[in-house]
Design a protein around this motif. Structure first.
Motif, PDB file in Angstrom:
ATOM      1  N   VAL A 164      -5.818 123.683  79.193  1.00  0.00           N
ATOM      2  CA  VAL A 164      -5.225 123.446  80.506  1.00  0.00           C
ATOM      3  C   VAL A 164      -3.744 123.784  80.437  1.00  0.00           C
ATOM      4  N   ALA A 165      -3.306 124.760  81.257  1.00  0.00           N
ATOM      5  CA  ALA A 165      -1.916 125.198  81.169  1.00  0.00           C
ATOM      6  C   ALA A 165      -1.429 125.740  82.506  1.00  0.00           C
ATOM      7  N   GLY A 166      -0.171 125.442  82.806  1.00  0.00           N
ATOM      8  CA  GLY A 166       0.484 126.020  83.963  1.00  0.00           C
ATOM      9  C   GLY A 166       1.500 127.052  83.503  1.00  0.00           C
ATOM     10  N   MET A 167       2.646 127.096  84.194  1.00  0.00           N
ATOM     11  CA  MET A 167       3.692 128.072  83.870  1.00  0.00           C
ATOM     12  C   MET A 167       3.078 129.474  83.733  1.00  0.00           C
ATOM     13  N   GLU A 168       3.195 130.103  82.532  1.00  0.00           N
ATOM     14  CA  GLU A 168       2.650 131.456  82.344  1.00  0.00           C
ATOM     15  C   GLU A 168       1.226 131.435  81.795  1.00  0.00           C
ATOM     16  N   GLY A 169       0.685 130.256  81.453  1.00  0.00           N
ATOM     17  CA  GLY A 169      -0.711 130.128  81.055  1.00  0.00           C
ATOM     18  C   GLY A 169      -1.064 130.752  79.726  1.00  0.00           C
ATOM     19  N   ALA A 188     -10.671 128.077  80.081  1.00  0.00           N
ATOM     20  CA  ALA A 188      -9.256 128.015  80.454  1.00  0.00           C
ATOM     21  C   ALA A 188      -9.103 127.488  81.875  1.00  0.00           C
ATOM     22  N   VAL A 189      -8.158 126.583  82.053  1.00  0.00           N
ATOM     23  CA  VAL A 189      -7.888 125.989  83.365  1.00  0.00           C
ATOM     24  C   VAL A 189      -6.425 126.240  83.732  1.00  0.00           C
ATOM     25  N   PRO A 190      -6.149 127.146  84.658  1.00  0.00           N
ATOM     26  CA  PRO A 190      -4.768 127.312  85.117  1.00  0.00           C
ATOM     27  C   PRO A 190      -4.381 126.151  86.030  1.00  0.00           C
ATOM     28  N   THR A 191      -3.150 125.672  85.883  1.00  0.00           N
ATOM     29  CA  THR A 191      -2.699 124.612  86.782  1.00  0.00           C
ATOM     30  C   THR A 191      -1.562 125.115  87.667  1.00  0.00           C
ATOM     31  N   SER A 192      -1.317 124.373  88.721  1.00  0.00           N
ATOM     32  CA  SER A 192      -0.277 124.749  89.679  1.00  0.00           C
ATOM     33  C   SER A 192       1.102 124.280  89.242  1.00  0.00           C
ATOM     34  N   ILE A 193       1.229 123.847  87.985  1.00  0.00           N
ATOM     35  CA  ILE A 193       2.513 123.400  87.445  1.00  0.00           C
ATOM     36  C   ILE A 193       3.393 124.604  87.135  1.00  0.00           C
ATOM     37  N   GLY A 194       4.615 124.598  87.666  1.00  0.00           N
ATOM     38  CA  GLY A 194       5.536 125.686  87.362  1.00  0.00           C
ATOM     39  C   GLY A 194       6.528 125.922  88.479  1.00  0.00           C
ATOM     40  N   TYR A 195       7.526 126.743  88.209  1.00  0.00           N
ATOM     41  CA  TYR A 195       8.538 127.081  89.207  1.00  0.00           C
ATOM     42  C   TYR A 195       8.028 128.189  90.129  1.00  0.00           C
ATOM     43  N   GLY A 196       8.885 128.652  91.003  1.00  0.00           N
ATOM     44  CA  GLY A 196       8.505 129.525  92.105  1.00  0.00           C
ATOM     45  C   GLY A 196       7.565 130.661  91.792  1.00  0.00           C
ATOM     46  N   ASN A 234       5.527 130.976  89.567  1.00  0.00           N
ATOM     47  CA  ASN A 234       4.199 130.524  89.146  1.00  0.00           C
ATOM     48  C   ASN A 234       3.205 130.645  90.308  1.00  0.00           C
ATOM     49  N   PHE A 235       3.747 130.672  91.548  1.00  0.00           N
ATOM     50  CA  PHE A 235       2.926 130.823  92.755  1.00  0.00           C
ATOM     51  C   PHE A 235       1.769 129.820  92.789  1.00  0.00           C
ATOM     52  N   HIS A 236       2.131 128.539  92.508  1.00  0.00           N
ATOM     53  CA  HIS A 236       1.154 127.448  92.587  1.00  0.00           C
ATOM     54  C   HIS A 236      -0.072 127.696  91.699  1.00  0.00           C
ATOM     55  N   GLY A 237       0.144 128.302  90.557  1.00  0.00           N
ATOM     56  CA  GLY A 237      -0.927 128.503  89.587  1.00  0.00           C
ATOM     57  C   GLY A 237      -1.466 129.918  89.512  1.00  0.00           C
ATOM     58  N   LEU A 238      -1.062 130.764  90.451  1.00  0.00           N
ATOM     59  CA  LEU A 238      -1.599 132.122  90.473  1.00  0.00           C
ATOM     60  C   LEU A 238      -1.186 132.912  89.228  1.00  0.00           C
TER      61      LEU A 238
END
Length: 251
Positions: free
Chosen positions: A180-185, A201-209, A211-215
């Protein structure tokens, strides 16, 4: 009389179903769907898929979630409601004494049967950062309720790679890894390069701009060069926990 019909009659007797709903459910000799008016409960999910229907509470009213979970919790030992508010639990608890609520995972659940069905095969749930833990807990708790041993390995992201390497033996012993990871994954690719087992793998919406809410994490995981990495949707801890459970059941 089969168990489904007994359940419908019992729910009507206890007031969980209206006369109209119970009548509609009994229209067939072996009803497979319970019509609550606003929802059609799948009464054969456990027989087909190995676990009862899981309730996604977000978007439903508190009353709708409570009514669905009440029916399921009186029929099955282990039941899960995801993305639930504490209000759902507060209304369930007086009549469902085994109901529990995990605020971090946002899950209301019943976990009466704690049988470990998959032996000593462990699912490792790994996070890049502390901020990813709520999604990881949704995955971990889902896997545990479905009968698995779970090892939590949290806050071992690539910004301090030594933290991950210090836990490498535990990670390699696992039968499935949920990462489970946000930012750059990036953590999913790193773990994928360390193990010979499936990585979910689980992308999360954690991160700055950007990161586009996990995209950005989602795309990085989908483009992983490590073999054996599969990817679920952004913040979908439940989906990862269920996938890990299904993999863990295979010999």
């Amino acid at each position: 009389m089969n168990n489904t019909i007994e359940m419908i009659l019992q729910q009507y007797k206890e007031g969980a179903l209206t006369l109209e709903a119970a009548t509609a459910a009994l229209q067939h000799d072996e009803p497979s769907v319970l019509n609550l008016g606003f929802a059609n409960l799948d009464l054969q999910r456990q027989e087909r898929c190995g676990f009862p229907e899981v309730v996604y509470c977000a978007g439903k009213t508190v009353g709708q979630s409570v009514q669905i979970l009440r029916v399921l919790m009186k029929q099955y030992d282990n039941v899960i409601g995801t993305r639930a508010s504490k209000d759902v639990y507060d209304k369930l608890a007086p009549e469902i004494p085994d109901a529990q609520y995990d605020e971090l995972a946002r899950m209301v659940y019943q976990f009466k049967d704690k049988t470990v069905v998959n032996g000593d095969r462990v699912i490792a749930v790994i996070t890049a950062g502390t901020s990813d833990i709520p999604v990881a807990e949704e995955a971990a708790l889902t896997a545990e309720i479905m009968g698995n041993k779970v090892e939590r390995i949290y806050d071992v992201g690539v910004a301090g790679l030594h933290r991950l390497l210090n836990r490498s033996e535990e990670i390699r012993r696992a039968n499935v890894c949920v990462v489970v990871a946000g930012m750059e994954g990036a953590l999913a690719s790193v773990v994928g390069g360390l193990v010979d087992k499936p990585v979910v793998a689980v992308p999360t919406s954690i991160g700055y701009g950007a990161n586009f809410h996990g995209l950005s994490a989602l795309l990085a995981m989908l483009n992983s060069c490590a073999a054996g990495v599969s990817v679920v949707n952004i913040d979908n801890g439940f989906g990862a926990g269920r996938m890990a459970d299904m993999i863990n059941r295979m010999r």
